[in-house]
Write an enzyme that holds these catalytic residues in place. Structure first.
Site, short mmCIF file in Angstrom:
data_model
loop_
_atom_site.label_atom_id
_atom_site.label_comp_id
_atom_site.label_asym_id
_atom_site.label_seq_id
_atom_site.Cartn_x
_atom_site.Cartn_y
_atom_site.Cartn_z
N ASP A 8 1.04 -0.70 0.32
CA ASP A 8 0.18 -0.28 -0.13
C ASP A 8 0.97 1.68 0.06
O ASP A 8 2.01 1.33 0.79
CB ASP A 8 -1.11 -0.05 1.03
CG ASP A 8 -1.98 -1.25 1.29
OD1 ASP A 8 -1.94 -1.47 -0.26
OD2 ASP A 8 -2.81 -1.42 2.38
N ASP A 130 -14.92 -2.55 -1.50
CA ASP A 130 -14.43 -2.27 0.43
C ASP A 130 -15.83 -2.31 1.42
O ASP A 130 -17.04 -1.42 0.70
CB ASP A 130 -13.72 -0.84 0.34
CG ASP A 130 -12.53 -1.37 -0.32
OD1 ASP A 130 -12.21 -2.34 -0.46
OD2 ASP A 130 -12.18 -0.58 -0.46
#
Length: 243
Positions: A8, A130
């Site tokens: 990330d 998500d």
């Protein structure tokens, strides 16, 4: 089941967040290129990259860095998400050799974009879902819609999406174990769709539990960076059909 170690990106560094909170950031490697190389040299086949700054700014902030990750590690299957809002961004990543593009927030706000991308690029397009309390979250997880994740996943599959990457935000970065029941529901509702699990993995046992749900892959982030799962263990589990 395939294993996708995660990088990330924020401020050009590899970081981990806690439950998607940008204020709870931990730098795990200041040099993402070195981290990607470690995964490649360690025998991993896949790499999951998220442009966190891109998700916040709705543009591909780290596109040059991500392109270099792929360039230096051509054998890695690299998928990228975060800030992808246009066909131009999709095409730019694919032209740089990225193997799969993950459309996240834009899938909810602009499903026509997903349809066009899938029509043009097929299986190279995945949708990242998500969820917070089973409702779809967008804009770097800062906004929560009223749409539940199963309904939304079905809508995306109707558009031709072949791969869904599902993250339960409440589990992400917590090492609290994955939301196994959510993946059981997804694989049951979408038996011909490739489902990739993300969030909460803390051990090899968690990965084995996810295998039982029928998911095609699992993303491993904090569990690796905190030393709870090693490269050798991930190599032993990865395999089977491509995810």
């Amino acid at each position: 089941m395939n294993i996708l170690p995660a990088i990330d990106l924020k401020d050009s560094q590899a970081v981990r967040l806690f439950q998607g909170d940008f204020a709870q950031k931990t730098i795990v490697n200041a040099t993402p290129l070195a981290q990607a190389r470690e995964f490649a040299e360690g025998g991993m086949k896949y790499l999951h990259v998220v442009d966190l700054d891109g998700a916040l700014e709705a543009r591909a902030v780290h596109a040059p860095l991500i392109a270099k990750i792929k360039q230096e590690n051509p054998r890695l299957f690299v998928e990228v998400g975060g800030g992808i809002r246009s066909m131009e961004q999709v095409e730019d990543y694919l032209n740089q050799g990225i193997d799969r593009i993950i459309i996240g927030s834009a899938a909810l706000t602009n499903p026509e974009f997903v349809k066009q991308a899938v029509e043009k690029f097929g299986e190279k397009i995945a949708v990242g879902i998500d969820a917070k309390d089973e409702k779809v979250a967008i804009s770097g997880w800062l906004e929560v819609a009223e749409t539940d994740y199963i309904t939304f996943a079905k809508e995306m599959v109707k558009l031709g999406v072949q791969t869904i990457i599902y993250t339960d935000i409440s589990k992400d970065g917590t090492l609290a174990g994955p939301s196994v029941a959510h993946y059981e529901k997804l694989t049951s509702a979408l038996p011909t769709t490739k489902i990739i699990a993300s969030g909460g993995v803390s051990s090899v046992e968690d990965l084995r539990e996810l295998m039982k749900t029928g998911v095609d892959g699992a993303i491993v982030g904090k569990a690796f960076y905190s030393g709870k799962i090693g490269l050798e263990e991930m190599r032993e589990i990865q395999g089977g059909q491509s995810c």
